[in-house]
Enzyme design. Structure first.
Site, mmCIF file in Angstrom:
data_model
loop_
_atom_site.group_PDB
_atom_site.id
_atom_site.type_symbol
_atom_site.label_atom_id
_atom_site.label_comp_id
_atom_site.label_asym_id
_atom_site.label_seq_id
_atom_site.Cartn_x
_atom_site.Cartn_y
_atom_site.Cartn_z
ATOM 1 N N SER A 5 0.807 -1.224 0.000
ATOM 2 C CA SER A 5 0.000 0.000 0.000
ATOM 3 C C SER A 5 0.845 1.281 0.000
ATOM 4 C CB SER A 5 -0.964 0.014 1.194
ATOM 5 O OG SER A 5 -1.997 -0.921 0.962
ATOM 6 N N LYS A 35 -10.142 -4.886 10.995
ATOM 7 C CA LYS A 35 -11.188 -4.200 10.230
ATOM 8 C C LYS A 35 -12.535 -4.184 10.961
ATOM 9 C CE LYS A 35 -9.294 -4.993 5.626
ATOM 10 N NZ LYS A 35 -9.573 -5.450 4.248
ATOM 11 N N ASN A 46 -12.032 -0.108 6.513
ATOM 12 C CA ASN A 46 -10.610 -0.214 6.141
ATOM 13 C C ASN A 46 -9.958 1.165 6.001
ATOM 14 O OD1 ASN A 46 -11.735 0.635 3.702
ATOM 15 N ND2 ASN A 46 -10.184 -0.419 2.514
ATOM 16 N N GLY A 96 -15.133 -18.885 0.079
ATOM 17 C CA GLY A 96 -14.760 -18.302 1.364
ATOM 18 C C GLY A 96 -15.944 -17.597 1.990
ATOM 19 N N ALA A 97 -15.858 -17.383 3.308
ATOM 20 C CA ALA A 97 -16.969 -16.737 4.018
ATOM 21 C C ALA A 97 -16.445 -15.878 5.174
ATOM 22 C CB ALA A 97 -17.942 -17.790 4.523
ATOM 23 N N GLY A 102 -14.461 -11.954 6.197
ATOM 24 C CA GLY A 102 -14.834 -10.548 6.023
ATOM 25 C C GLY A 102 -14.822 -10.118 4.557
ATOM 26 N N ARG A 135 -15.623 -24.032 3.589
ATOM 27 C CA ARG A 135 -15.487 -25.293 4.362
ATOM 28 C C ARG A 135 -16.307 -25.217 5.640
ATOM 29 N NH1 ARG A 135 -9.381 -24.550 7.007
ATOM 30 N NH2 ARG A 135 -9.977 -22.599 7.984
ATOM 31 N N TYR A 154 -2.771 -11.379 -4.159
ATOM 32 C CA TYR A 154 -1.865 -10.808 -5.172
ATOM 33 C C TYR A 154 -0.422 -11.262 -4.956
ATOM 34 C CZ TYR A 154 -1.529 -7.457 -1.368
ATOM 35 O OH TYR A 154 -1.387 -6.892 -0.127
HETATM 36 P P1 ATR Z 1 -10.710 -12.079 5.363
HETATM 37 O O1 ATR Z 1 -11.066 -10.980 6.296
HETATM 38 O O2 ATR Z 1 -9.507 -11.777 4.492
HETATM 39 O O3 ATR Z 1 -11.857 -12.565 4.559
HETATM 40 P P2 ATR Z 1 -11.023 -14.238 7.201
HETATM 41 O O4 ATR Z 1 -12.207 -13.542 7.743
HETATM 42 O O5 ATR Z 1 -10.016 -14.820 8.137
HETATM 43 O O6 ATR Z 1 -10.181 -13.281 6.260
HETATM 44 O O7 ATR Z 1 -11.553 -15.386 6.182
HETATM 45 C C1 ATR Z 1 -10.691 -16.306 5.603
HETATM 46 C C2 ATR Z 1 -11.491 -17.273 4.747
HETATM 47 O O8 ATR Z 1 -10.571 -18.209 4.178
HETATM 48 C C3 ATR Z 1 -12.513 -18.090 5.522
HETATM 49 O O9 ATR Z 1 -13.606 -18.339 4.674
HETATM 50 C C4 ATR Z 1 -11.759 -19.399 5.790
HETATM 51 O O10 ATR Z 1 -12.572 -20.553 5.920
HETATM 52 P P3 ATR Z 1 -13.335 -20.876 7.308
HETATM 53 O O11 ATR Z 1 -14.502 -19.921 7.337
HETATM 54 O O12 ATR Z 1 -13.774 -22.286 7.160
HETATM 55 O O13 ATR Z 1 -12.350 -20.654 8.403
HETATM 56 C C5 ATR Z 1 -10.975 -19.531 4.523
HETATM 57 N N1 ATR Z 1 -9.797 -20.371 4.719
HETATM 58 C C6 ATR Z 1 -8.646 -20.036 5.347
HETATM 59 N N2 ATR Z 1 -7.795 -21.074 5.340
HETATM 60 C C7 ATR Z 1 -8.422 -22.100 4.697
HETATM 61 C C8 ATR Z 1 -8.070 -23.433 4.351
HETATM 62 N N3 ATR Z 1 -6.870 -23.936 4.655
HETATM 63 N N4 ATR Z 1 -8.971 -24.182 3.675
HETATM 64 C C9 ATR Z 1 -10.176 -23.683 3.328
HETATM 65 N N5 ATR Z 1 -10.578 -22.417 3.641
HETATM 66 C C10 ATR Z 1 -9.717 -21.640 4.309
#
Ligand code: ATR
Length: 300
Positions: free
Chosen positions: A26, A75, A96, A136-137, A139, A161, A241
């Site tokens: 950044s 955040k 952010n 993913g789920a 933030g 997952r 990235y």
């Molecule tokens: P951000 O704010 O960047 O979204 P976060 O809130 O920590 O970061 O979310 C990370 C995401 O990556 C989550 O969806 C996480 O899955 P879980 O909700 O099951 O924890 C996913 N993630 C991180 N490591 C993972 C892995 N080894 N396999 C599958 N999903 C993963």
């Protein structure tokens, strides 16, 4: 010796609160904008321990900082320290970007608009009526899922997952945002690796990875199985990235998809933050110049 006169008593101070911040790029965005536009300002990485978050934020206000960015893992926590939050922050529960004025903290979230701007500029298309799959789920997934619905997506599937976390996001959107949206059915969720998830990856228009799977140093990992064919040739976007091309993007590209990494989102959320702090609109020619140089630098 050539004397360095870039910083003086009038320099506008900005920076990034987070932990870790060692690998942030950044500063390249903001310090390039300061130099290019001839604004006397500087942007600094400010590594902050969780126990010191409030003290650090109060310190920035006390020191007269113009504003700062907030990254992982603060955040959400920053929202509790704001004096005012814009609509996006209220909607997403994360901020952010903070502008400091007269010691008061004004919170913004530029990640969502940064992503949408980057996506439209880089792909030449939009989300209207599109079938969008989000991996993913966390933030970031929440931010992007809300944005693609606001941008008119027709179908949205969230694959994670921990499927219960995907259900929380889907439920929030279905209850709060689906009325009047372009959604042809409620947002739905799936477990990765299932037959149904595979069908979605083979039939949707846009697939966005928001997980950290495949990020440096774990570059051998991918959020989808290697044998997924991407039969509908979706646009594939990875918010990661580093590396510039994740294993996930490489596999999708080899199967004929157009692929994009997260450098564009990083750039455009940063530009928006800069505009909020400086209370200016960065001219189009400057944006083009910065965007070309930055995205090229992030390919390396
Ligand atoms: P951000 O704010 O960047 O979204 P976060 O809130 O920590 O970061 O979310 C990370 C995401 O990556 C989550 O969806 C996480 O899955 P879980 O909700 O099951 O924890 C996913 N993630 C991180 N490591 C993972 C892995 N080894 N396999 C599958 N999903 C993963």
């Amino acid at each position: 010796m050539i004397l360095d006169k870039r910083v003086d008593g009038r320099t506008k101070l900005t920076g990034l609160i987070g932990n870790p911040v060692e690998h942030t790029v950044s500063p390249v965005i903001h310090n390039s904008l300061f130099s290019y536009l001839g604004i006397n300002g500087v942007y600094l990485p400010l590594k902050t321990e969780a126990t010191q978050l409030e003290a650090a934020v109060r310190g920035l206000a006390a020191l007269g900082f113009t504003g700062f960015n907030v990254t992982i893992p603060y955040k959400e926590a920053i929202c509790g320290l704001l004096d005012e939050a814009d609509e996006e922050v209220k909607l997403l529960g994360t901020a952010n970007t903070v502008r400091i004025r007269d010691g008061r903290l004004y919170g913004y979230n530029t990640d969502g608009t940064g992503f949408v701007t980057a996506f439209k500029k880089q792909t030449g298309t939009d989300f209207s009526g599109k079938k969008v799959c989000i991996l993913g789920a966390g933030g970031t997934a929440r931010t992007l899922a809300v944005k693609v619905v606001q941008e008119g997506a027709g179908r949205v599937c969230i694959i994670n997952r921990t499927v219960s976390k995907a259900e929380v996001i889907a439920g929030y959107i279905n209850n709060r945002l689906s009325a009047g949206s372009g959604l042809r059915e409620p947002v739905f969720t799936l477990m990765p690796g299932t037959e149904r998830a595979r069908e979605i990856l083979n039939s949707f228009d846009i697939i966005i990875n928001t997980t950290s799977v495949g990020m440096f140093p774990n570059t051998d990992a991918s959020p989808v199985e290697d044998d997924v064919e991407f039969l509908s040739k979706p646009i594939v976007y990875d918010v990661i990235y580093n590396p510039a091309e994740t294993r996930f993007l490489a596999a999708a590209r080899q199967k004929g998809c157009r692929v994009f990494n997260g450098a564009g989102m990083l750039l455009w959320q940063g530009i928006r933050a800069f505009e909020i702090w400086m209370e200016i609109s960065v001219p189009d020619d400057v944006l083009q110049d910065l965007s070309a140089s930055f995205l090229k630098c992030m390919e390396a």
